[in-house]
Design a protein around this motif. Structure first.
Motif, PDB file in Angstrom:
ATOM      1  N   HIS A 141      -1.256  37.740  39.334  1.00 54.02           N
ATOM      2  CA  HIS A 141      -0.222  37.774  38.292  1.00 54.02           C
ATOM      3  C   HIS A 141       1.108  38.331  38.773  1.00 54.02           C
ATOM      4  O   HIS A 141       1.971  38.669  37.951  1.00 54.02           O
ATOM      5  CB  HIS A 141      -0.694  38.531  37.050  1.00 54.02           C
ATOM      6  CG  HIS A 141      -1.747  37.794  36.291  1.00 54.02           C
ATOM      7  ND1 HIS A 141      -1.459  36.909  35.297  1.00 54.02           N
ATOM      8  CD2 HIS A 141      -3.092  37.807  36.405  1.00 54.02           C
ATOM      9  CE1 HIS A 141      -2.580  36.400  34.811  1.00 54.02           C
ATOM     10  NE2 HIS A 141      -3.587  36.926  35.485  1.00 54.02           N
ATOM     11  N   ALA A 142       1.300  38.434  40.078  1.00 56.06           N
ATOM     12  CA  ALA A 142       2.598  38.873  40.605  1.00 56.06           C
ATOM     13  C   ALA A 142       3.592  37.721  40.514  1.00 56.06           C
ATOM     14  O   ALA A 142       3.216  36.539  40.524  1.00 56.06           O
ATOM     15  CB  ALA A 142       2.471  39.342  42.051  1.00 56.06           C
ATOM     16  N   SER A 158      -0.838  43.849  41.967  1.00 60.52           N
ATOM     17  CA  SER A 158      -1.061  42.920  40.862  1.00 60.52           C
ATOM     18  C   SER A 158      -0.072  43.173  39.736  1.00 60.52           C
ATOM     19  O   SER A 158       0.248  44.316  39.417  1.00 60.52           O
ATOM     20  CB  SER A 158      -2.482  43.085  40.311  1.00 60.52           C
ATOM     21  OG  SER A 158      -3.412  42.709  41.290  1.00 60.52           O
ATOM     22  N   GLY A 159       0.408  42.086  39.146  1.00 63.93           N
ATOM     23  CA  GLY A 159       1.303  42.181  38.003  1.00 63.93           C
ATOM     24  C   GLY A 159       2.734  42.556  38.319  1.00 63.93           C
ATOM     25  O   GLY A 159       3.549  42.680  37.412  1.00 63.93           O
ATOM     26  N   SER A 160       3.065  42.715  39.562  1.00 63.67           N
ATOM     27  CA  SER A 160       4.421  43.127  39.942  1.00 63.67           C
ATOM     28  C   SER A 160       5.416  41.989  39.764  1.00 63.67           C
ATOM     29  O   SER A 160       5.074  40.812  39.886  1.00 63.67           O
ATOM     30  CB  SER A 160       4.456  43.577  41.400  1.00 63.67           C
ATOM     31  OG  SER A 160       3.633  44.702  41.578  1.00 63.67           O
ATOM     32  N   ASN A 175       7.552  46.741  37.734  1.00 62.27           N
ATOM     33  CA  ASN A 175       8.494  45.781  37.177  1.00 62.27           C
ATOM     34  C   ASN A 175       9.784  46.515  36.845  1.00 62.27           C
ATOM     35  O   ASN A 175       9.810  47.261  35.865  1.00 62.27           O
ATOM     36  CB  ASN A 175       7.922  45.122  35.923  1.00 62.27           C
ATOM     37  CG  ASN A 175       8.850  44.091  35.331  1.00 62.27           C
ATOM     38  OD1 ASN A 175       9.892  43.788  35.884  1.00 62.27           O
ATOM     39  ND2 ASN A 175       8.463  43.554  34.188  1.00 62.27           N
TER      40      ASN A 175
END
Length: 183
Positions: A141-142, A158-160, A175
């Motif tokens: 999810h980056a 993850s997610g960055s 973020n």
């Protein structure tokens, strides 16, 4: 200068250009075929990816579903793995080094749109290349935004959301992403 030349060089271009539209349609055809294949169809998968991408240096594995804009602007090193649901918007060059691993649902984007609403509503775009060094790992999810350069051995949590470039040997996350640790 053609719209393709403008796109590749980072200038404002018209994505509705006939050649660009045909190139995107071809990429969608190839990715749809690829996404219907199974792991057992290794030679068919390699042929499709070889037809899609600008350059492949060696062994690559991409889990379906995979989507991209053009494909021809993607250049990949050896020993490359992508998990499910990756999207690469390759209006500019996307260069990925050797031994890189990409988690599920990762987005790598080169496409940019004008800030001015009148210009943006006209449909024009521009693009900035993305470069990912050797031995990088991008967590699930980056998002890698246009113009980013990641050095060698970079780990993206993850997610960055990566909005700027980072040097070699760092772990980045958040973020917007920032250096969490040096390796």
């Amino acid at each position: 200068m053609s719209e393709l030349d403008k796109m590749i060089s980072g200038e404002i271009y018209d994505p509705s250009d006939e050649l660009l539209s045909k190139m995107r349609a071809n990429a969608r055809k190839i990715t749809a075929e690829y996404n219907r294949t199974s792991r057992e169809q290794k030679s068919e998968r390699f042929k499709l990816l070889n037809d899609l991408f600008g350059h492949i240096s060696g062994d690559i594995k991409i889990e379906p579903t995979f989507n991209c804009d053009y494909g021809k602007n993607i250049n990949i090193g050896d020993n490359f793995y992508v998990n499910f649901g990756c999207v690469i918007l390759d209006c500019a060059e996307v260069k990925i080094g050797d031994n890189c691993f990409i988690g599920p649902q990762v987005g790598i984007y080169t496409a940019c749109h004008p800030i001015d609403p009148i210009e943006r509503n006209s449909g024009v775009e521009f693009a900035k290349p993305v470069t990912i060094g050797n031995n990088c790992w991008i967590g699930g999810h980056a998002t890698i935004n246009p113009g980013v350069v990641l050095g060698d051995n970079v780990v993206v949590a993850s997610g960055s959301v990566v909005t700027k470039s980072f040097p070699n040997n760092v772990i980045v996350g958040g973020n917007p992403a920032r250096v969490i640790k040096e390796i």
